[in-house]
Design an enzyme around this catalytic site. Sequence first.
Site: not given
Ligand SMILES: Cc1ncc(COP(=O)(O)O)c(C=O)c1O
Length: 389
Positions: A63, A115, A187, A212
């Site tokens: 962990r 998001y 992000d 992604k």
């Molecule tokens: C721009 C963006 N940031 C963060 C996330 C969150 O990521 P996760 O689904 O891996 O938790 C997403 C998920 O779609 C996203 O599109």
Amino acid sequence: MQSMNGPKANSPKAQAMKIETLAVHAGRQIDPGTGAVTPPIHLSTTFERSPSGEYPLGFSYAREGNPSRRSLEECLAAMEGGKESLAFSSGLAVATALVQGLEPGDHIIAPDDVYYGLRQLIGGIFGKWPVETSYVDMTDLDAVREAVRPNTRLVLIETPSNPLLKITDLEAVAQIARKANAISVCDATFTTPVVQRPLDWGIDMVWHSTTKYIGGHSDATGGALITRCDNYLFERARKSLMFGGAAPSPFDCWLTLRGISTLPWRMRAHCANAKSIAGFLQTHPAVERVFYPGLPPHPGYATAQKQMPGGGGMLSFQVHGGREEAMGVAARVRLFTRATSLGGTHSLIEHRASIEGPGSKTPQNLLRCSIGLENAQDLIEDLAQALTR
Ligand SMILES: Cc1ncc(COP(=O)(O)O)c(C=O)c1O
């Protein structure tokens, strides 16, 4: 863990290498026990102590860290030009760790079209915490300046934003945050370090949903936080990862690292395909508006050219009409897959307002596309037939 044959993430050698080389070598080594070129997956949850009680190889319990995770972290730090990186079990686990690191009474600035999962996290999970958030249009730098308060500690940026692909000037917002004594975090899920490196523009930390593009094959869930320099929020995120338990599995780390090997070449193809498709959509009579930062007349085009010349693989478009017309297009596609998420090999199309649910500000006639690695002409033909009623 020092790489033997590959460059260590932060070594001058690694810094000097180009992104394609880092994608293949950073964080990896030829397995010293077997000579295996592809790294093994380290499933062990516990590691041997020396007779004197030390952990000479730096690992004690999975962990808190394991070799598969460490390789991924080293690779991502090298690719972003950062000092250090932490791998998490999902993108939102990174955001959770960041907010957990704040003090009661602290203030966050976040994009007004952030998001939707992040808005859910801040409002829904941390809503009862004494932390305040201002959602502002980050393309308006005066609005960002005006939102700063004496207690602002975290400035969250998302560029391009999701799903309107708005572009925030990274350099300008980094300066505003620094002047306010706040930490800026971008992000960069939509771009990856191949298309945009926020740390180069003065941003303090970058976070990704590695689920992604970075993983790239829609088969591993993960997140990562990369820092340019030592700071208390990164240290608190480390603690949250170690003791809060949002550790990624070794297999997900291994899959993600394998995906990174081809990331620079995949991103180029995603960008080229998306640009062709955006160009096609811009001229289609059934399309009202296209959101793609890699082509004029996108309002953020000039800033995008400066900080993310690739344009990215994501685009959105509004069809003439409303929800019904947009749903109709999504229903008629044959090659695109109707699914959420992004960044994989398959092209995906999504009616974004319906996944965001009540309260969504996304226009009802908007469809978001993650452009995959199929042939662009095949994708254009699919959209052409879907747009024809
Ligand atoms: C721009 C963006 N940031 C963060 C996330 C969150 O990521 P996760 O689904 O891996 O938790 C997403 C998920 O779609 C996203 O599109």
